[in-house]
Design a protein around this motif. Structure first.
Motif, PDB file in Angstrom:
ATOM      1  N   ILE A   7      82.355 -42.390 -22.025  1.00  0.00           N
ATOM      2  CA  ILE A   7      82.541 -43.074 -23.308  1.00  0.00           C
ATOM      3  C   ILE A   7      83.819 -43.900 -23.283  1.00  0.00           C
ATOM      4  N   SER A   8      84.905 -43.313 -22.802  1.00  0.00           N
ATOM      5  CA  SER A   8      86.171 -44.055 -22.777  1.00  0.00           C
ATOM      6  C   SER A   8      86.090 -45.263 -21.849  1.00  0.00           C
ATOM      7  N   LYS A  43      83.280 -46.934 -21.148  1.00  0.00           N
ATOM      8  CA  LYS A  43      82.351 -47.906 -21.740  1.00  0.00           C
ATOM      9  C   LYS A  43      82.935 -48.589 -22.976  1.00  0.00           C
ATOM     10  N   ASP A  44      83.915 -47.963 -23.600  1.00  0.00           N
ATOM     11  CA  ASP A  44      84.537 -48.515 -24.802  1.00  0.00           C
ATOM     12  C   ASP A  44      85.753 -49.406 -24.516  1.00  0.00           C
ATOM     13  N   ASN A  45      86.183 -49.457 -23.255  1.00  0.00           N
ATOM     14  CA  ASN A  45      87.382 -50.228 -22.913  1.00  0.00           C
ATOM     15  C   ASN A  45      87.086 -51.256 -21.833  1.00  0.00           C
ATOM     16  N   TYR A  46      87.839 -52.336 -21.889  1.00  0.00           N
ATOM     17  CA  TYR A  46      87.662 -53.437 -20.951  1.00  0.00           C
ATOM     18  C   TYR A  46      88.823 -53.568 -19.975  1.00  0.00           C
ATOM     19  N   TRP A 102      83.540 -49.203 -17.267  1.00  0.00           N
ATOM     20  CA  TRP A 102      82.402 -48.523 -16.634  1.00  0.00           C
ATOM     21  C   TRP A 102      81.684 -49.477 -15.678  1.00  0.00           C
ATOM     22  N   THR A 122      82.970 -54.013 -19.071  1.00  0.00           N
ATOM     23  CA  THR A 122      83.662 -52.781 -19.457  1.00  0.00           C
ATOM     24  C   THR A 122      84.224 -52.113 -18.207  1.00  0.00           C
TER      25      THR A 122
END
Length: 78
Positions: free
Chosen positions: A32-33, A35-38, A5, A3
């Protein structure tokens, strides 16, 4: 695939950590953004801007390349 993050440079994570007590909901949203994106390109402009606000970079100091690929913020080789 990691991710954003997990790819975040240590100094950027530290900058976020230092501001977390003062701005808990904003930092939480940024985390959150990330951790939710790669991929950096999957962040919205607003999400990338919010991240920049909590670093030592100014918005004006970033090139279009920085905005497009985020290499000042993430380890591109990971």
């Amino acid at each position: 695939m990691k991710t954003l993050w997990q790819q975040l440079k240590p100094d950027i994570k530290q900058a976020l950590k230092e501001q977390e007590e003062l701005y808990p909901s904003l930092i939480k949203g940024i985390k959150i953004s990330l951790k939710d994106n790669y991929l950096w390109s999957h962040l919205s402009i607003g999400q990338a801007r919010d991240l920049v606000y909590f670093t030592n970079y100014s918005l004006a100091s970033l090139s279009s390349y920085d905005w497009s690929y985020g290499e000042k913020f993430i380890n591109a080789d990971e």
